[in-house]
Motif scaffolding. Structure first.
Motif, PDB file in Angstrom:
ATOM      1  N   ASP A  91       0.846  -1.189   0.000  1.00 52.75           N
ATOM      2  CA  ASP A  91       0.000   0.000   0.000  1.00 52.75           C
ATOM      3  C   ASP A  91       0.882   1.240   0.000  1.00 52.75           C
ATOM      4  OD1 ASP A  91      -2.334  -1.428   0.054  1.00 52.75           O
ATOM      5  OD2 ASP A  91      -2.482  -1.407   2.259  1.00 52.75           O
ATOM      6  N   VAL A  92       0.457   2.254  -0.748  1.00 52.54           N
ATOM      7  CA  VAL A  92       1.191   3.523  -0.749  1.00 52.54           C
ATOM      8  C   VAL A  92       0.576   4.412   0.323  1.00 52.54           C
ATOM      9  CG1 VAL A  92       1.817   5.576  -2.073  1.00 52.54           C
ATOM     10  CG2 VAL A  92       1.754   3.322  -3.187  1.00 52.54           C
ATOM     11  N   ARG A  93       1.421   4.847   1.282  1.00 57.03           N
ATOM     12  CA  ARG A  93       0.963   5.684   2.391  1.00 57.03           C
ATOM     13  C   ARG A  93       1.842   6.928   2.483  1.00 57.03           C
ATOM     14  NH1 ARG A  93      -3.830   4.299   4.091  1.00 57.03           N
ATOM     15  NH2 ARG A  93      -3.400   5.036   6.204  1.00 57.03           N
ATOM     16  N   TRP A  94       1.292   8.001   3.025  1.00 57.02           N
ATOM     17  CA  TRP A  94       2.056   9.227   3.296  1.00 57.02           C
ATOM     18  C   TRP A  94       2.498   9.215   4.761  1.00 57.02           C
ATOM     19  CZ3 TRP A  94       3.707  13.082   0.082  1.00 57.02           C
ATOM     20  CH2 TRP A  94       3.162  13.108  -1.207  1.00 57.02           C
ATOM     21  N   VAL A  95       3.750   9.606   5.004  1.00 54.51           N
ATOM     22  CA  VAL A  95       4.255   9.677   6.376  1.00 54.51           C
ATOM     23  C   VAL A  95       4.953  11.015   6.591  1.00 54.51           C
ATOM     24  CG1 VAL A  95       4.559   7.182   6.600  1.00 54.51           C
ATOM     25  CG2 VAL A  95       6.467   8.599   5.785  1.00 54.51           C
ATOM     26  N   ARG A  96       5.019  11.381   7.854  1.00 55.72           N
ATOM     27  CA  ARG A  96       5.765  12.572   8.261  1.00 55.72           C
ATOM     28  C   ARG A  96       6.925  12.118   9.133  1.00 55.72           C
ATOM     29  NH1 ARG A  96       3.288  17.847  11.474  1.00 55.72           N
ATOM     30  NH2 ARG A  96       5.097  19.213  11.206  1.00 55.72           N
ATOM     31  N   GLY A 113      14.580  10.031  15.585  1.00 57.84           N
ATOM     32  CA  GLY A 113      13.324  10.689  15.238  1.00 57.84           C
ATOM     33  C   GLY A 113      12.156   9.745  15.299  1.00 57.84           C
ATOM     34  N   TYR A 114      11.043  10.169  14.737  1.00 49.24           N
ATOM     35  CA  TYR A 114       9.866   9.313  14.702  1.00 49.24           C
ATOM     36  C   TYR A 114       9.080   9.612  13.440  1.00 49.24           C
ATOM     37  CZ  TYR A 114       6.958  13.194  16.440  1.00 49.24           C
ATOM     38  OH  TYR A 114       6.308  14.388  16.615  1.00 49.24           O
ATOM     39  N   VAL A 115       8.352   8.571  12.983  1.00 49.71           N
ATOM     40  CA  VAL A 115       7.587   8.621  11.739  1.00 49.71           C
ATOM     41  C   VAL A 115       6.123   8.349  12.073  1.00 49.71           C
ATOM     42  CG1 VAL A 115       7.235   7.603   9.457  1.00 49.71           C
ATOM     43  CG2 VAL A 115       9.563   7.824  10.392  1.00 49.71           C
ATOM     44  N   GLU A 116       5.234   9.195  11.549  1.00 46.17           N
ATOM     45  CA  GLU A 116       3.799   8.987  11.765  1.00 46.17           C
ATOM     46  C   GLU A 116       3.084   8.963  10.427  1.00 46.17           C
ATOM     47  OE1 GLU A 116       1.496  12.105  13.493  1.00 46.17           O
ATOM     48  OE2 GLU A 116       2.963  13.646  12.933  1.00 46.17           O
ATOM     49  N   ASP A 117       2.014   8.185  10.367  1.00 50.02           N
ATOM     50  CA  ASP A 117       1.197   8.050   9.164  1.00 50.02           C
ATOM     51  C   ASP A 117       0.305   9.290   9.029  1.00 50.02           C
ATOM     52  OD1 ASP A 117      -0.765   7.421   7.270  1.00 50.02           O
ATOM     53  OD2 ASP A 117      -0.559   5.291   7.660  1.00 50.02           O
ATOM     54  N   VAL A 118       0.476  10.049   7.931  1.00 44.29           N
ATOM     55  CA  VAL A 118      -0.334  11.248   7.690  1.00 44.29           C
ATOM     56  C   VAL A 118      -1.126  11.114   6.396  1.00 44.29           C
ATOM     57  CG1 VAL A 118       1.176  12.770   9.000  1.00 44.29           C
ATOM     58  CG2 VAL A 118       1.635  12.400   6.564  1.00 44.29           C
ATOM     59  N   THR A 119      -1.434   9.863   6.031  1.00 39.08           N
ATOM     60  CA  THR A 119      -2.149   9.635   4.773  1.00 39.08           C
ATOM     61  C   THR A 119      -3.487  10.353   4.744  1.00 39.08           C
ATOM     62  OG1 THR A 119      -1.089   7.473   4.583  1.00 39.08           O
ATOM     63  CG2 THR A 119      -3.058   7.878   3.222  1.00 39.08           C
TER      64      THR A 119
END
Length: 734
Positions: free
Chosen positions: A98-103, A116-122
């Motif tokens: 799946d293609v998702r957007w992350v920050r 750091g940290y990565v969060e899902d911003v889809t």
């Protein structure tokens, strides 16, 4: 803090593992290998922490979307060069393809590694795309808050959501400069980003805190040649959550929520600064102490039982809501989310929910206020429609009191006025006896008045409002409405009730005029005065003689006077009215023998209004030899003392010199019936045409002259005049 090496990290790990974001650490290399990853990696990317930590899956090579790899790495390097931290957004391909957007947010540590940290911003990105697609939709379909500015920074449109967020009147602010309406925005990103968008003609997106509203807003601004379109929404909760999750151990120390951990004996092994601030204690006073000694036996035991149930898989999550009292006596509502830790210990996150509760309470009050206002609008609309159906004043007054008492209020009553005295004539509801003093004050001040606590009468703790019943300068009475609670009559309610008072005044005035026109006998009254001359703006002595032939109510508070002047030249007659401050649109209409007819407009007609407010009609008004003579007619049964009192409010030396009852003749009855069918505009057009010399030949006034005096267009004047002529001629032709 615990002294055993690694105990802090071990204590914090369970709390961190519960975070939805993926926390990581690794060397600063293009391939971005990760040496330490939280369990959030599975929720974000679908890859377990082990596959990322042992290098089986490399973040940049295997997870970051191929189209975004180069840009994402360059953005990180550019940000690190500027300040040592980075905040980038890109796409990833999950283990399920799946293609998702992350920050991705983080910093360079002292040893050169990245943390750091990565969060899902889809969902956020999808909303952004939808927002851009909605730009061509009509404003009414916009779900986000929206306002538009012209190139001079003036509001051209504000939708309801924006007006609610910004706490403004959406329609009222149109045309106002945005920086004058919100001076607190000067010097912030709102100003700089809006100006950048206008200068570059490129869309901007940013998030900024606005102090007056104590809220963060996510803003998308789209420039064009016609100005700037701004979409925004309140993201305060999201920003607060992001701040709580910014870094690893440092993140836990700087989050706004309190994080804690207990050992198997129920003693604190970890308590971050936020937790200590919530309790109002120092960290050294918490570590090593039993939870029961800090938060109380009941709360500690409830949390322990929840943790045991989760350990036995009897529940997936646990939340406790309670109130804590700090050492200084302050009480704070908090919410604790907790779970098992190690053997018999537990961890949790403590949050102050004061603002959430306040927000819920505020929304509940707003809903209650809106419901009450809707009910008031319904009641006012029903009353306005109902009064048209009534045939006498008493029926109108009774209908108003009953409808308001049956609606959103506990009681209402209507009073009639004689000078400053108020006599109650209709009432309904339990609280109807309240508000007598308030009614008198409303009549004296000629405005809507709400009772303060000291003004409210009776035993109730509610509120009362008094509304003058008036129309075109005449006061017919007062409406008093009672509510069971305080703050029942805000600006919106007072505005609606004020308009209702005007509607009632209009209806009562119309009924009085109709009674005067249709009565078989009338009372003719003659007054004399010297003070009235000054109110009229004409000299009471001298060579001139002034006879006010007719005063026509043109609507919108305008009155047209037709005055015969003798003993003065044409120029002298016109000069008298032009020199008086109260007259405007002065015009010489024509002449008959040694007299000239002058037309003049005023914004009020004190004597005429005082007579009309009691159902009367001014027959003539003459100024001669220092004395004013007023001849008027009133319906039978009118209280002449009250009439005289109203006129004396205009001129205190008015004297009643004669009165008689006379019968109407048949011709008068026919004229009355015909005039009773005319609307106010039709009657005003016909009377101004008749007394202004429009029907003379040659004409003393053109239709354009009279239309200008009435403040309407010539076609509109012709329309009203033709309709009046048809109705009047129909009396004799049909």
């Amino acid at each position: 803090m615990p002294t055993e090496e690694g105990s802090l990290r071990d204590a914090l790990a369970p709390a961190i593992e519960r975070l939805p974001e993926m926390l990581y650490r690794g060397p600063e290399e293009r391939e971005r290998p990760l040496t330490a990853v939280s369990s959030g990696s599975d929720r974000v990317s679908g890859y377990g922490r082990a596959t990322l930590e042992d290098g089986e899956v490399v973040w940049t090579r295997d997870v970051v979307h191929p189209s975004d790899r180069e840009r994402a790495w360059n953005d990180v390097q550019r940000a690190l060069g500027d300040g040592g931290t980075y905040d980038v957004t890109y796409r990833i391909v999950t283990a399920d393809e799946d293609v998702r957007w992350v920050r991705d947010r983080g910093e360079r540590l002292g040893d050169g590694t990245l943390s750091g940290y990565v969060e899902d911003v889809t969902e956020l990105k999808e909303r952004e795309v939808r927002l851009r697609e909605e730009l061509d939709e009509t404003f009414e379909r916009i779900s986000d808050a929206f306002f538009a500015l012209d190139p001079e920074w003036r509001f051209t449109y504000v939708n309801d959501r924006a007006a609610e967020y910004l706490e403004i009147d959406g329609e009222g602010v149109v045309g106002e400069n945005v920086w004058e309406a919100f001076p607190a925005a000067l010097g912030t990103d709102f100003e700089s980003e809006y100006e950048r968008a206008m200068e570059t003609q490129e869309a901007v997106t940013f998030t900024e805190y606005f102090e007056p509203l104590d809220a963060y807003f996510e803003v998308n601004a789209y420039p064009s040649e016609t100005g700037l379109s701004v979409y925004f929404r309140d993201v305060t909760e999201r920003v607060e959550r992001e701040r709580r999750l910014e870094r690893y151990e440092a993140i836990v120390e700087t989050v706004w929520d309190g994080v804690y951990a207990l050992d198997g004996e129920g003693r604190f092994t970890v308590a971050n600064e936020a937790y200590c601030e919530l309790l109002g204690v120092e960290r050294e006073d918490v570590l090593g102490r039993r939870a029961a000694d800090v938060v109380g036996d009941g709360i500690a035991e409830g949390a322990r039982q929840f943790a045991e149930e989760m350990r036995r898989d009897e529940r997936e999550s646990a939340t406790l809501s309670f109130t804590i009292e700090t050492d200084d006596g302050e009480k704070r509502p908090v919410e604790a989310r907790l779970g098992p830790f190690r053997e018999n210990g537990r961890v949790g996150v403590l949050r102050d929910v004061s603002r959430q509760r306040e927000r819920r309470q505020r929304l509940r009050r707003q809903r209650e206020r809106l419901s009450s206002l809707v009910a008031l609008y319904d009641a006012a609309s029903d009353v306005s429609s109902a009064v048209i159906e009534q045939t006498n004043r008493s029926a109108v007054e009774g209908r108003v009191a009953n409808r308001l008492a049956d609606g959103p209020y506990t009681g209402a009553w209507v009073g009639r006025t004689t000078g400053t005295d108020v006599t109650r004539v209709a009432s309904a509801g339990e609280d109807a006896p309240r508000g007598t003093a308030l009614a008198t004050r409303a009549v004296d001040d000629e405005r809507v008045v709400v009772a303060a606590e000291s003004d409210a009468e009776g035993d109730g703790g509610g509120e009362a409002v008094a509304v003058p019943i008036s129309y075109e300068g005449g006061t017919y009475g007062v409406l008093v409405v009672c509510a069971a609670h305080r703050d029942a009559f805000g600006d919106a309610e007072r505005t609606v009730l004020g308009r209702l008072g005007t509607t009632l005044g209009h209806a009562i005035a119309a009924l009085d005029r109709k009674a005067a026109l249709l009565s078989e006998h009338v009372v003719q009254v003659e007054y004399r005065s010297q003070a009235v001359a000054s109110e009229l703006g004409v000299p009471a002595s001298g060579d001139g003689r002034f006879r006010f032939e007719r005063t026509v109510a043109a609507g919108d508070g305008e009155y047209i006077h037709y005055v015969w002047v003798s003993g003065l030249s044409d120029e002298g007659a016109v000069a008298v009215f032009e020199d008086a401050e109260r007259y405007r649109h002065v015009r010489l209409v024509g002449e008959r023998g040694d007299a000239v007819l002058v037309e003049a407009t005023t914004a009020d007609a004190h004597v005429t209004a005082a007579i009309a407010s009691h159902g009367g009609r001014l027959r003539s008004l003459t100024v001669r030899d220092g004395e004013v003579r007023v001849l008027a007619e009133f319906p039978q049964g009118v209280d002449l003392r009250t009439v005289t009192g109203s006129i004396r409010e205009v001129a205190d030396d008015v004297e009643l010199v004669a009165q008689q009852t006379v019968a109407r003749d048949d011709a008068e009855d026919e004229r009355v019936d015909a005039f009773g069918d005319l609307t106010e505009r039709q009657r005003a057009a016909f009377e101004s045409a008749y007394y202004g010399g429009y029907f003379e030949w040659p004409r003393d006034s053109t239709a354009e002259d009279l239309a200008e005096t009435m403040g309407v267009s010539a076609p509109t004047f012709h329309q009203h005049l033709r309709a009046a002529e048809r109705k009047l001629l129909g009396v004799y032709v049909d």
